[in-house]
Scaffold this motif. Structure first.
Motif, short mmCIF file in Angstrom:
data_model
loop_
_atom_site.label_atom_id
_atom_site.label_comp_id
_atom_site.label_asym_id
_atom_site.label_seq_id
_atom_site.Cartn_x
_atom_site.Cartn_y
_atom_site.Cartn_z
N ALA A 1 23.18 -0.18 30.07
CA ALA A 1 22.00 -1.04 30.20
C ALA A 1 21.30 -1.21 28.85
O ALA A 1 20.85 -2.32 28.51
N VAL A 2 21.22 -0.13 28.06
CA VAL A 2 20.61 -0.21 26.73
C VAL A 2 21.44 -1.12 25.83
O VAL A 2 20.90 -1.96 25.10
N VAL A 3 22.77 -0.94 25.87
CA VAL A 3 23.65 -1.78 25.05
C VAL A 3 23.52 -3.24 25.44
O VAL A 3 23.46 -4.13 24.58
N ARG A 4 23.45 -3.49 26.75
CA ARG A 4 23.29 -4.88 27.22
C ARG A 4 21.97 -5.47 26.72
O ARG A 4 21.92 -6.63 26.29
N GLU A 5 20.90 -4.68 26.72
CA GLU A 5 19.61 -5.15 26.22
C GLU A 5 19.68 -5.43 24.72
O GLU A 5 19.15 -6.45 24.25
N LEU A 6 20.34 -4.53 23.98
CA LEU A 6 20.50 -4.74 22.55
C LEU A 6 21.25 -6.05 22.27
O LEU A 6 20.86 -6.85 21.41
N ARG A 7 22.34 -6.27 23.00
CA ARG A 7 23.14 -7.48 22.79
C ARG A 7 22.37 -8.73 23.21
O ARG A 7 22.52 -9.79 22.59
N ASP A 8 21.54 -8.61 24.24
CA ASP A 8 20.71 -9.76 24.64
C ASP A 8 19.75 -10.17 23.52
O ASP A 8 19.43 -11.35 23.37
N TYR A 9 19.30 -9.19 22.74
CA TYR A 9 18.40 -9.49 21.63
C TYR A 9 19.15 -9.88 20.36
O TYR A 9 18.53 -10.16 19.34
N SER B 1 38.82 2.47 28.65
CA SER B 1 38.26 1.84 29.84
C SER B 1 36.77 2.14 29.95
O SER B 1 35.98 1.32 30.39
N ARG B 2 36.36 3.34 29.51
CA ARG B 2 34.94 3.69 29.52
C ARG B 2 34.20 2.92 28.43
O ARG B 2 33.05 2.52 28.60
N LEU B 3 34.87 2.71 27.30
CA LEU B 3 34.25 1.93 26.24
C LEU B 3 34.00 0.50 26.70
O LEU B 3 33.00 -0.12 26.36
N LYS B 4 34.94 -0.03 27.47
CA LYS B 4 34.75 -1.38 28.00
C LYS B 4 33.52 -1.42 28.89
O LYS B 4 32.73 -2.36 28.84
N GLY B 5 33.34 -0.37 29.71
CA GLY B 5 32.18 -0.31 30.58
C GLY B 5 30.89 -0.25 29.80
O GLY B 5 29.85 -0.71 30.27
N LEU B 6 30.93 0.34 28.60
CA LEU B 6 29.73 0.43 27.77
C LEU B 6 29.33 -0.94 27.23
O LEU B 6 28.15 -1.21 27.02
N GLY B 7 30.32 -1.82 27.00
CA GLY B 7 30.01 -3.18 26.58
C GLY B 7 29.79 -3.35 25.09
O GLY B 7 29.04 -4.23 24.67
N ALA B 8 30.45 -2.53 24.26
CA ALA B 8 30.28 -2.63 22.81
C ALA B 8 31.06 -3.81 22.24
O ALA B 8 31.95 -4.36 22.89
N ASN B 9 30.69 -4.20 21.00
CA ASN B 9 31.38 -5.29 20.32
C ASN B 9 32.55 -4.81 19.47
O ASN B 9 33.52 -5.55 19.26
#
Length: 529
Positions: free
Chosen positions: A401-409, A426-434
């Protein structure tokens, strides 16, 4: 006579202090050496386990791709497409379509069925954390293989056959190679592969170190001869005793003068108050052209007298004491002030900063980061937040959720130390990093270890599947650059271009490197160390 008494008391106090420190030093050095040995062996076990997990990740991603393309059938066109897929991914030896009970329907390479000694039923397969993924041993003439089953609907499944490469286990230090064994097995004890220099000779006094995967039913075991282990990495004992002796003498003198001793945390607080923590900049560069596209800021403690304290002497204490957060904001503010003109002039230039998981999940992290970057009048898309994978993220849902908020900004997020940390891809994918940053451990061995090349290729392939970019850390030689490029890695970071530099030296390096690339013919623009 009276004047001699204080001197005698001082000598006695110093001698007593030295004796106490030497005794404590003996126990501390012995314990330290033991802990270092255990930690080193644990890291070696971790390497084998992570390599094995990445191989399974790779197989699972391959099966998902085949299923997504509608190739889970036995018609000739589908089998031909599967054979082409297997040919392009060397880690996978065969792909088979099976019934829900595990019985084989057809195989991409039907001739490989002749090499099977047997085939297990589904009831004998072992479940993974992903309920649709199961592992089992495939007994074959000439060596066992690992079967990875992925359910496709309710009635069928695809199975990837992975060859177990012996080089996967060749991780023992030279002094232990002839006196140790490395084994990989399933959680039910079925052995998949081993490194045994002398398989016919049993270890006389074996000591075992084992570790199990949290994601797959895999277990790694290292056995070492106890007599060899007792003398391994023990060079630090006598230097530690000399240090204990010197510290004892120093402590005795200080104690005799009743001088108040302050702790290292107070020293950190003074350094923060004086602004002694400075950002040093290490270039991130294009492996093909050598162009510097960004940098990572690293903390250096520059004292008032100009001496520099090594990071390992204060970073762990800063993390454990909670000072790392104030330190991070301090060096980010300084780095943005230094780089602001450059970031404004080059909108593609990226600045990366390390953030420990605890800081990432702390209250107000995103708001503070936004405010700091906004105050510097820098675009958020030029800031990369690197989260180290060496420390486990306790709450992945919250972290995502924090990563998603960071990427939204507009911020970008990278995962550091990939390959030796806690998370699978697979866990890294769930985190949503670039971005993922391949750990220096793999770069160090990529030119001498074929299994490392395979792992890096798998990392790159899976990162692309997850729409991530890849940066290699610790690049030091041109041979490593060529090997990384051949694996599909595009960017690197390391001493080949520069060590972490103070801002003035870094700015001069960027300017000179870009001038050199601009002056060179387009077809000759290659990395210049």
């Amino acid at each position: 006579m009276a004047s001699a008494r204080p001197k005698f008391a001082l000598a006695a106090l110093v001698l007593a202090s030295m004796a106490a420190f030497v005794l404590a030093g003996h126990f501390a050095a012995t314990r330290f050496i033991h802990d270092q040995q255990a930690r080193h062996l644990d890291e070696l076990i971790e390497v084998v386990l992570r390599r094995s997990e990445f191989a399974v990740d790779f197989a699972a991603a391959s099966l998902d791709e085949l299923a997504g393309r509608g190739l889970a059938t036995c018609d000739p066109a589908s089998l031909q497409a599967i054979r082409l897929h297997v040919y392009r991914r060397s880690a996978v030896k065969d792909v088979r379509l099976v019934n829900s009970d595990g019985s084989v329907i057809c195989s991409a390479y039907s001739e490989t069925l002749e090499f099977d000694k047997g085939w297990v039923d589904r009831s004998d397969m072992l479940a993974s954390r992903d309920s649709r993924l199961m592992l089992f041993r495939v007994e074959q003439f000439g060596g066992d293989a690992l079967g990875v089953l992925r359910d496709i609907g309710n009635n069928k499944a695809l199975v990837a056959i992975l060859g177990v490469n012996a080089s996967l286990f060749d991780i023992m230090p030279a002094e232990l190679r002839a006196h140790g064994e490395v084994l990989l097995a399933l959680s039910d004890g079925a052995q998949l592969g081993a490194f045994m220099p002398d398989a016919d000779k049993a270890l006389p006094h074996p000591v075992e170190f084992a570790k199990s995967s949290t994601r797959y039913p895999l277990r790694t075991l290292i056995r070492i001869d106890r007599t060899v282990l007792s003398s391994w990495n023990s060079e630090a004992y006598w230097p530690a005793m000399m240090v204990a002796l010197a510290l004892g003498a120093l402590f005795g003198v200080l104690l005799s003068r009743t001088r108040r001793m302050e702790g290292p945390i107070a020293d950190l607080d003074r350094g923060l108050a004086r602004g002694e923590f400075r950002p040093y900049f290490q270039p991130i560069f294009d492996l093909r052209t050598g162009r510097i596209n960004g940098c990572e800021i690293l903390t250096r403690w520059v004292r008032e007298d100009g001496s520099i304290v090594p990071p390992m002497n204060f970073i762990p204490l800063a993390e454990s004491s909670g000072r790392i957060e104030a330190m991070t904001w301090q060096i980010l503010g300084r780095a943005l002030a230094d780089l602001q003109p450059h970031l404004k002039a080059d909108k593609e230039f990226k600045l990366s900063l390390n953030v420990v998981p605890k800081h990432l999940l702390s209250a107000g992290f995103v708001e503070t980061l936004r405010g700091t970057v906004a105050a510097a009048k820098v675009s958020t898309r030029q800031i990369v937040v690197e989260v180290t994978e060496r420390d486990e993220l306790d709450d992945l849902v919250r972290a995502a959720a924090v990563v998603r908020e960071l990427r939204d900004y507009g911020f970008r997020v990278a995962i550091d130390d990939v390959g030796v940390g806690h998370s699978g891809l697979s866990r890294l994918k769930g985190l949503g990093a670039n971005t993922i940053k391949i750990d220096k451990f793999f770069v160090d061995t990529i030119t001498v270890d074929a299994s490392t090349t395979t792992i890096v290729e798998m990392l790159v392939a899976l990162a692309r599947d997850f729409h991530m970019t890849v940066v290699a850390e610790g690049v030091e030689t041109e041979d490593q650059v060529r090997a990384l490029i051949s694996c599909g890695v595009e960017e690197g970071q390391g001493y080949l271009v520069a060590a972490p530099l103070p801002f003035t030296a870094f700015s001069e390096l960027v300017a000179s490197r870009r001038a050199a690339i601009a002056a060179a013919p387009t077809d000759e623009a290659t990395l210049v160390a």
